[in-house]
Design an enzyme around this catalytic site. Structure first.
Site, short mmCIF file in Angstrom:
data_model
loop_
_atom_site.label_atom_id
_atom_site.label_comp_id
_atom_site.label_asym_id
_atom_site.label_seq_id
_atom_site.Cartn_x
_atom_site.Cartn_y
_atom_site.Cartn_z
CG ASP A 23 -2.03 1.09 1.12
OD1 ASP A 23 -2.27 1.85 0.21
OD2 ASP A 23 -2.82 1.16 2.24
CG ASP A 116 -3.56 3.90 -3.36
OD1 ASP A 116 -4.23 3.14 -3.67
OD2 ASP A 116 -3.80 4.80 -2.28
CD GLU A 117 -5.54 -0.85 -1.45
OE1 GLU A 117 -5.34 -1.71 -0.52
OE2 GLU A 117 -6.73 -0.35 -1.40
#
Length: 368
Positions: A23, A116-117
């Site tokens: 993350d 983003d993850e």
């Protein structure tokens, strides 16, 4: 001589999965601080504006209670020094692709959850680093070196705990939870932190005396199903550290949409219809980029008092043209007129998605 009794074939035991959840730390805001040195160390909010909402907040802003999805007026009230920055999604997407390229050096089993993850299954140690911890450390080192950004990682034997672990030592942290520690780790945490337990469900659990994973373990499956329906079985499993879901590459989209918050509340039907045309155009561009089709159009409306409603219309066949997509949205919007108060936000999305099949039959238009 009697023949020997036939033995059932042996099934090789599946190796223990090794899952990493990566993350990026305050991703959008961190990109902005990286690219503009004047923003480093300052409270930054991406998005916002006069009537908008915060898309992302830097850790400096979070200390003041600023969070994503918060109205910008509230965010500025909590942090008068907050700096609002317009989002640059093309830049965020480019950085995300750079990070995904790093992941691909370690495994092909990558399941992105957002820009983003992502989950990574590193059960097969492609580079011979020895342990999942060392793989996660190497990934974080390369992300920092190649992008100038930091990432937190959770390492465990299942997706549920890996995601919990990645949030445990943020920012720029690493947390490893072994199978032996899994159940007790989950038991020690508030259920409000569990992925899949939203604020409403967490409040309902609290009213029932369920605050931590340990509290949740005291309940039987029938008891949980009586209060939470089919989700009760899932809650019973995760509070014991049981999650057998696989990391699935190319995770399908559930929906594609766009929305717009207005500088002033709108009530005029013509003005609202014009704004919906703009929103439909943005949403359809995303539909084309995602290469999906859907059968359900959903209109999202937020009124001046922040009341939020949605209206949907489904069709027998996937919608193939922007005109038909927008027309369905306009019908849904017209059905709300006249509105009891001003509208501050309109959104339009496509649901019931499937991958686009160029060889399939085209639907040139829908009579609405």
């Amino acid at each position: 001589m009697q023949s020997a009794e036939r033995q059932p074939p042996t099934v090789p035991e599946r190796p223990q999965r090794k899952i990493i959840h990566v993350d990026m730390d305050a991703f959008y805001a961190s990109v902005e601080q990286r690219d503009d040195p004047a923003l480093k160390g300052r409270p930054v909010a991406v998005g916002g504006g006069h009537r908008g909402v915060v898309a992302a907040a830097s850790y400096e802003a979070r200390k003041f209670g600023v969070r994503s999805a918060m109205p910008s007026v509230t965010a500025r009230r909590r942090c008068p020094e907050l700096v609002f920055v317009k989002p640059r999604f093309d830049v965020y997407k480019a950085v995300s692709q750079q990070v995904r390229a790093i992941f691909a050096d370690y495994t092909d089993l990558i399941e992105p959850l957002s820009l983003d993850e992502a989950y990574l299954d590193v059960t097969e140690d492609r580079l011979g680093l020895g342990t999942a911890r060392k793989i996660a450390e190497d990934i974080r080192r390369r992300v920092r070196a190649e992008t100038g950004l930091t990432a937190s990682a959770g390492v465990s034997y299942c997706k549920f705990i890996a995601k919990l672990a990645s949030d445990h030592n943020k920012p720029d942290g690493l947390c490893v939870i072994t199978p032996e520690r899994g159940p007790e780790f989950v038991a020690s945490l508030p259920v409000a932190r569990f992925h899949g337990v939203g604020p409403v469900t967490a409040q309902k659990m609290a009213r029932l005396g369920i605050v931590t994973g340990a509290d949740l373990r005291e309940w039987t499956p029938p008891q949980l199903e009586a209060h939470f329906g089919s989700a009760g079985q899932w809650y019973w499993r995760i509070c014991r550290g049981i999650d057998e879901r696989e990391v699935k590459p190319d995770r399908p989209y559930k929906s594609v949409s766009a929305e717009r918050t207005f500088d002033e509340d709108l009530r005029d039907p013509a003005a609202l219809a014009a704004q919906l045309t703009r929103v439909a155009g943005f949403a359809w561009e995303r539909v084309k980029r995602a290469e999906v089709r859907g059968r359900t159009v959903t209109l999202k409306v937020k009124f001046a008092d922040f009341t939020l409603i949605t209206r949907s219309k489904s069709f027998a066949r996937p919608i193939a043209e922007q005109d038909a997509f927008e027309a369905a949205g306009q019908v849904l919007l017209a059905a709300l007129m006249p509105v009891p108060q001003g509208i501050r936000l309109l959104g339009l999305g496509l649901h019931a998605l499937a991958e686009d099949d160029p060889a399939g039959p085209e639907q040139l238009g829908l009579a609405i």
